[in-house]
Design an enzyme around this catalytic site. Sequence first.
Site, PDB file in Angstrom:
ATOM      1  N   CYS A  77       0.786  -1.102   0.006  1.00 52.76           N
ATOM      2  CA  CYS A  77       0.048  -0.196  -0.040  1.00 52.76           C
ATOM      3  C   CYS A  77       1.019   1.267   0.178  1.00 52.76           C
ATOM      4  O   CYS A  77       1.870   1.346   0.904  1.00 52.76           O
ATOM      5  CB  CYS A  77      -0.803  -0.116   1.155  1.00 52.76           C
ATOM      6  SG  CYS A  77      -1.646   1.676   1.545  1.00 52.76           S
ATOM      7  N   CYS A 111      -0.720   3.505  -6.963  1.00 49.61           N
ATOM      8  CA  CYS A 111      -1.668   3.040  -6.050  1.00 49.61           C
ATOM      9  C   CYS A 111      -1.875   1.491  -6.176  1.00 49.61           C
ATOM     10  O   CYS A 111      -2.144   0.911  -7.304  1.00 49.61           O
ATOM     11  CB  CYS A 111      -2.966   3.603  -5.791  1.00 49.61           C
ATOM     12  SG  CYS A 111      -4.077   2.954  -4.537  1.00 49.61           S
TER      13      CYS A 111
END
Length: 254
Positions: A70, A177
Amino acid sequence: MIVALIDSGLGMLPTAAWLRQSRPEVDLLLLLDPEGAPWGPKPEDWVVERVVSTAQQAIELGAEVIVLPCNTASVTALDEVRAAVGDGVPVIGTVPAIKPAAAQCNSIAVWATAATTASRYQADLIARFAGDAKVVGVACHGLADAIDRGDLPAISESIADAAARTPADVEGVVLGCTHYPLVIDAIVAALPAGVRLFDSAQAVAAQTVRKMEGLGRPTAGTGSVAVRNSGKPGELPSSAAAFAPGRLLGAFAH
């Protein structure tokens, strides 16, 4: 050996799939935070506390390696997680693939959450690794959250908005992302033909394997996958089935 992956939602799946492909015998512990998601808009101190406490829980559950697949968690809490778990537990963060993209393209766009786009961390990566490549950051508002919800109209809207704000002359787009590879087909369709996409999931998985091997302990397990949602035993959300099940979720079949 148990490898824990920590993310607010489904962004861990691409990295987990690469780990499953390269080391199917390793036990995976997927720690999601649907109660706190998305992490991107949250205050930095809140994210640090959330990620560190989840990492500590992973250790209590037997994890010997921790992965933060992440970008928000890595940008905000990587150093704090490493300090909390100690030197004996490798912690692998996620870095947008700016370096390989800049090595192959003269102009690139970095698609990421608003928090990552505005972060000093991403600016430092661009300064260090972009070289002579022209780089523009594109904040993809709401895309990660829409992916977690399985909201296909919102996903399409967010991708179209990001594509409209991406300069027409870019040669490559960095998926900054970890959620975004889950909708890679829709991203490809929204960009001009020939634009190359770069993401870091495979590289993060490869680094995880190197760290596992560096521990000098057997890595073989039962090949199990355990899921905990916000600290409680859970299941992957049903929305996960909407995203490339053959390429990603199918990799978990064992």
